[in-house]
Motif scaffolding. Structure first.
Motif: not given
Length: 694
Positions: A485, A539-540, A536, A502, A482
């Motif tokens: 990213q 978060l994305d 996800w 998170l 993470l």
């Protein structure tokens, strides 16, 4: 060299990232004052064992006292003051929770190592032209280089012995044929002669044969040992060094530290391949010598076939291993998300042979195929088939690379779904990492999640059944990925505090998340508690928000981002009114960012206020810096007041965001028809206003 000393020698851009690692939770001054001692402790172990954490924490306080005494002797008042303040802060915050400080220090040290690795890799890339193998050589690699040098020397020594053998055999052959032509050999070397002169010549000939046999046996024995040494070095190269490079390539694909270049591996593999070709020629030479002169018990007849089989097998396996995918399949429009391919959209990849033989230039043809014909894949229900369109066949050449390596780069490939018939099969043993094929760009988030999960948990290049029963990951693995990213597309990864937030969203409240297991469904499929979307997806969209709309502010470290509401209230409450922080919305599926500030009500009671999150749609019209600088609230008397004064902890708003605001253009006066100057329009300014309801 100590890690802290190495960090001080980095370029400014990396030092700026280093500064962002530290906060009041673990001050940078303490890291510098106690650098050797801090690096000598096992903080990761302390973070998981409370008794050890307690011991280390009390030792830390003792080290602070010793350092304070040194500053006292030096009469350094400023450092004395800072160290006293730091100790008081640590005692008040971590005396009852020593594992917390252990986790923070462990994370900081890990981030430092990652930063050093990133800087080292960047230096290697920048310096490839001047220093193609200018990377740090480990002790294991030094041993490998020594073994390769030893093999080259033994091959050259073998070349000399082969010449000696050929000369000795020529002498024997000449004397034997001379004696035979003179009729002095009644039968053969095992025959008998009556004459004394003949017996003497026969004895000399037998001595020559004995010496020839002895040298032959020595050569085949040493060749066997040399092939064993080659096998050992080859396993080190292919099973360790090359496998390690491939794993680093996997990590780089999902945002990890950049992979090192292949030049050094190419040098090693080329050296071994050259030595193997020389030995193979020498084995062929043995066959030629044996065909000219042979005898009962000839060691060449006994051992040459096994030697030849061994060297052919070694060379074949080395060449197969030397074919690598240097650049994994990737769509040029999405360079930060390789291995996700959309049908009908161009993608590229590049293969390379790590054996630099000029004679192979334009001799090897490479074809790109979809390898989905194994029985395992055929058993998967709903498995789709694809054809590759475009120039999918090329000849490897040295012009495709900057350093003369044999390469083939495919720049214009597309996938099309196959409606009927069977796809072609391939005999190639060179595979890219598994790709995820999508038909719509909206599938990108879930596709990328699949790439992350796969490459995080396995290094198998063809494990196509992976997602029939996805293995679980640990929080430590997920946290690292993470953070990548963010760090791979911005200048900042995630801090331990952000990652802890998170972890809480994924796993719920926990004292220690290290080692906690996370399922694939929890990560990507299941909705978060009380939300209509998965972790996800949320978060994305935040990652996308950062990259497209608030990148500069994120890089500056102005965005706290991931923080629980409890923690938010705890750090803002002691601050003066007007102090605010920036955090991501927890309720916006599409990604949103808000600011929270502290204020006092009429009675003087502290209140924490948050504005409704700003989404991508709003940020398309107005930058977040402009929103912050112009934000107002309307009080009960309809007066506009700016509640935002200091960015946490105490940065003036203008200092932080002023340089990122759009400059206001001065209006120009207009000329009327009678040459008179008309007054310009009154300037307007868009601001965001919140009516404050008491």
């Amino acid at each position: 060299m100590a890690q802290w000393n190495q960090l001080q020698q980095l370029e400014t851009r990396y030092l700026e990232q280093l500064y962002h690692l530290y906060s009041d939770s673990f001050p940078m001054e303490l890291r510098q004052f106690l650098a050797p001692w801090i690096e000598s402790q096992d903080w990761a172990y302390a973070a998981n064992k409370e008794s050890h954490a307690t011991l280390v924490f009390h030792n830390l306080l003792g080290e602070i006292d010793q350092q304070y005494s040194r500053f006292l002797q030096e009469n350094n008042v400023l450092y004395q003051h800072n160290l006293r303040r730091i100790k008081q802060h640590l005692q008040s915050k971590y005396l009852e929770k020593p594992m917390d400080i252990a986790r923070i220090v462990a994370r900081c040290l890990w981030e430092e190592q990652r930063l050093l690795q990133t800087a080292t890799s960047a230096t290697q890339v920048d310096g490839q032209a001047a220093h193609p193998t200018g990377t740090v050589v480990t002790e294991k690699q030094q041993i490998l280089e020594h073994n390769l040098q030893d093999i080259r020397k033994r091959v050259q020594d073998m070349e000399q012995k082969m010449k000696m053998l050929e000369n000795l055999q020529d002498d024997f052959d000449f004397n034997y044929k001379t004696l035979k032509s003179q009729g002095e050999l009644s039968q053969d070397l095992n025959g008998n002669s009556q004459a004394a002169a003949t017996r003497q010549k026969m004895a000399q000939l037998e001595q020559m044969l004995s010496a020839l046999d002895q040298l032959r046996r020595q050569i085949v024995t040493e060749m066997g040992g040399l092939l064993t040494a080659m096998d050992y070095v080859q396993k080190n190269l292919t099973d360790e060094e090359l496998a390690d490079w491939k794993r680093r390539q996997q990590i780089a694909c999902i945002g990890g530290p950049p992979n090192i270049c292949l030049d050094r591996l190419e040098t090693w593999i080329t050296s071994l391949a050259e030595s193997q070709l020389q030995i193979r020629q020498q084995i062929k030479k043995l066959e030629e010598l044996q065909q000219k002169v042979s005898y009962k018990g000839d060691p060449i007849i006994q051992h040459r076939p096994a030697l030849e089989e061994k060297i052919v097998d070694l060379f074949r396996n080395l060449m197969k291993s030397a074919f690598v995918v240097e650049r994994q399949p990737c769509m040029p429009m999405h360079p930060d998300r390789p291995l996700v391919i959309k049908t009908g959209v161009q993608f590229t990849n590049k293969v390379r042979l790590l054996v630099k033989f000029p004679e192979l230039n334009y001799q090897l043809k490479i074809k790109v195929c979809i390898d989905k014909e194994s029985g395992d894949v055929a058993a998967i229900r709903g498995s789709r088939k694809f054809n590759i369109l475009g120039t999918n066949t090329k000849v490897m050449n040295m012009e495709e690379s900057n350093n003369g390596s044999l390469s083939a780069e495919f720049k214009h490939l597309t996938l099309r779904e196959q409606r009927c018939g069977n796809g072609g099969r391939t005999n190639s043993d060179t595979h890219s990492l598994p790709v995820v094929v999508i038909s719509n760009i909206c599938q990108m988030p879930n596709a990328w999640a699949s790439i992350l999960w796969y490459n995080m948990l396995t290094n198998h290049p063809k494990n196509v059944n992976f997602f029939t029963k996805p293995p679980v990951g640990t929080w430590d693995q997920v946290a690292e990925v993470l953070s990548w990213q963010f760090s791979s597309t911005t200048k900042r990864g995630l801090t331990i505090e952000q990652l802890t937030t998170l972890a809480e969203k994924l796993l719920g409240p926990c004292v220690n998340y290290s080692g906690c297991q996370i399922t694939w469904a929890k990560f990507c499929k299941e909705n978060m508690a009380g939300k209509g979307f998965s972790f996800w997806v949320w978060l994305d969209n935040i990652i996308d928000l950062v990259k497209k709309y608030i990148l500069a502010l994120w890089n500056e470290g102005y965005i706290m981002g991931f923080i629980s509401k409890e923690r938010e209230r705890a750090i803002l409450s002691p601050k003066p009114p007007g102090t605010f922080l920036l955090r991501f919305s927890e309720s916006s599926k599409e990604g949103g960012i808000t600011f929270t500030w502290v204020e006092k009500d009429i009675s003087g009671k502290t209140q924490i206020q948050s504005v409704e999150p700003y989404t991508k749609q709003q940020l398309n019209s107005m930058s977040f810096a402009d929103i912050i600088m112009g934000y107002k609230i309307m009080d009960a008397t309809n007066i506009l007041v700016s509640p935002l004064v200091y960015l946490y902890p105490e940065i003036p708003k203008e200092e932080a965001f002023g340089k990122y605001c759009r400059p206001e253009a001065a209006p120009e006066p207009e000329m009327g028809g009678d040459s008179t100057i008309t007054q310009p329009y009154l300037k307007t300014k868009f601001i965001c206003v919140t009516p404050l309801v008491r």
